[in-house]
Design an enzyme around this catalytic site. Structure first.
Site, short mmCIF file in Angstrom:
data_model
loop_
_atom_site.label_atom_id
_atom_site.label_comp_id
_atom_site.label_asym_id
_atom_site.label_seq_id
_atom_site.Cartn_x
_atom_site.Cartn_y
_atom_site.Cartn_z
N PRO A 112 0.79 -1.23 0.00
CA PRO A 112 0.00 0.00 0.00
C PRO A 112 0.82 1.28 0.00
O PRO A 112 0.27 2.37 -0.19
CB PRO A 112 -0.82 -0.11 1.29
CG PRO A 112 0.01 -0.96 2.18
CD PRO A 112 0.68 -1.95 1.29
N ASP A 121 4.92 1.57 -11.46
CA ASP A 121 3.75 2.44 -11.43
C ASP A 121 4.16 3.83 -10.93
O ASP A 121 5.22 4.00 -10.32
CB ASP A 121 2.68 1.86 -10.51
CG ASP A 121 1.97 0.65 -11.11
OD1 ASP A 121 2.18 0.39 -12.31
OD2 ASP A 121 1.22 -0.03 -10.37
N LYS A 126 0.01 6.05 -14.45
CA LYS A 126 -1.33 6.18 -15.01
C LYS A 126 -2.15 7.11 -14.14
O LYS A 126 -2.05 7.10 -12.92
CB LYS A 126 -2.04 4.83 -15.08
CG LYS A 126 -1.39 3.82 -16.00
CD LYS A 126 -2.17 2.52 -15.99
CE LYS A 126 -1.52 1.48 -16.88
NZ LYS A 126 -2.26 0.21 -16.87
N ALA A 129 -3.85 -2.63 -1.14
CA ALA A 129 -4.13 -1.32 -0.56
C ALA A 129 -5.24 -1.39 0.48
O ALA A 129 -5.17 -0.77 1.54
CB ALA A 129 -4.49 -0.34 -1.67
N MET A 155 -10.49 2.97 -6.29
CA MET A 155 -10.64 3.98 -7.34
C MET A 155 -12.04 4.58 -7.37
O MET A 155 -12.65 4.75 -8.43
CB MET A 155 -10.27 3.38 -8.71
CG MET A 155 -8.86 2.81 -8.77
SD MET A 155 -8.54 1.79 -10.23
CE MET A 155 -9.44 0.28 -9.79
#
Length: 271
Positions: free
Chosen positions: A22, A45, A67, A129, A179
């Site tokens: 996380p 990432d 991203k 996460a 998200m």
């Protein structure tokens, strides 16, 4: 007999998908740290903590494939191609992904592409996460008295409105939404339309395990407004269910009244 190079520490031309957890580097697995030290190419990432990246050799080629919502610097097909290219070139490639590679990390797609290209690949799991952030907030996702089931969904998937989440949140169940910051109001409306009570407790865990982490509680009917009011930014996890009452964020108002009870009374008065 074909040797499985993905398990051979001396093998060349392979890709290792590592879950970076996380955020906090201390939550990396020992195996992840050991393999990071072997990286010749590091494809990572955008939200990976710099302290985690520093565990790779200084001379490793670093490639960010960050991203953001609606804007992918490198599309997934491009990431797959990068992994295949460097793997076929004989490099030890570490693909570093936030959380766990197989929990909304598209690790499965990358494994498929590598296998199709004949590149040896292995996966090192990480703390997701949701698990890391909820543990930090002392918020159990399951509890014998409150929840016997937990579901994970993505709040930005295509066709959000059309998806059927009925039965995933409610009495005795916990729903964890990845998200879901930018679609928080839509999520709340969707769940209430599918039968979840407006006064169902909700927690929003922002930047879990990282400096500046916040744990906020409210009710489902107030979710969208709270995200806006508190200016919540990603990365953040939304948790919906009675277990939220057990969170370390269970603050009290003046006079000892629980914040959720106070909000519920306000909601009832407005109805």
């Amino acid at each position: 007999m074909v040797k499985d190079h993905s398990l051979d520490s001396q093998a060349r031309g392979r890709v290792i998908l590592i879950g970076a957890g996380p955020g906090d580097p201390d939550l990396l697995t020992v195996r992840a740290v050991r393999h990071l030290a072997m990286a010749e190419v590091l494809i990572h990432d955008g939200l990976i903590d710099p302290r985690v990246l520093d565990l790779a050799p200084a001379d490793a080629l670093r490639i960010s494939v960050a991203k953001k919502r609606d804007r992918h610097t490198v599309p997934q097909e491009g990431i797959n191609a990068l992994l295949v290219e460097h793997g076929l070139a004989g490099k030890i490639v570490v693909r570093l992904k936030g959380g766990d590679p197989f929990i909304f990390g598209r690790g499965g797609e990358e494994v498929e592409a590598l296998r199709a290209a004949g590149v040896a690949v292995e996966v090192i799991p990480g703390i997701s996460a949701a698990l890391g952030a909820s543990a930090e907030a002392m918020l159990p996702l399951t509890h014998r008295d409150w929840s016997s089931a937990v579901s994970f969904v993505a709040g930005t998937c295509k066709g959000l409105v059309a998806q059927d989440w009925s039965g995933l949140a409610g009495q005795g169940r916990t729903l964890v939404i990845y998200m879901g910051v930018t679609t928080a109001q839509d999520i709340a409306d969707k769940l209430m339309a599918q039968g979840v009570a407006p006064d169902m407790p909700v927690a929003v865990l922002e930047r879990g395990t990282l400096p500046g982490a916040r744990a906020m509680r409210t009710l489902l009917a107030d979710l969208g407004e709270m995200v806006s009011r508190e200016q919540v930014i990603s990365p953040a996890i939304v948790i919906i269910g009675e277990v939220v009452r057990l969170s370390d964020a269970a603050d009290k108002l003046a006079g000892g009244e629980d914040k959720l009870e106070h909000l519920a009374r306000q909601l009832e008065a407005m109805a």
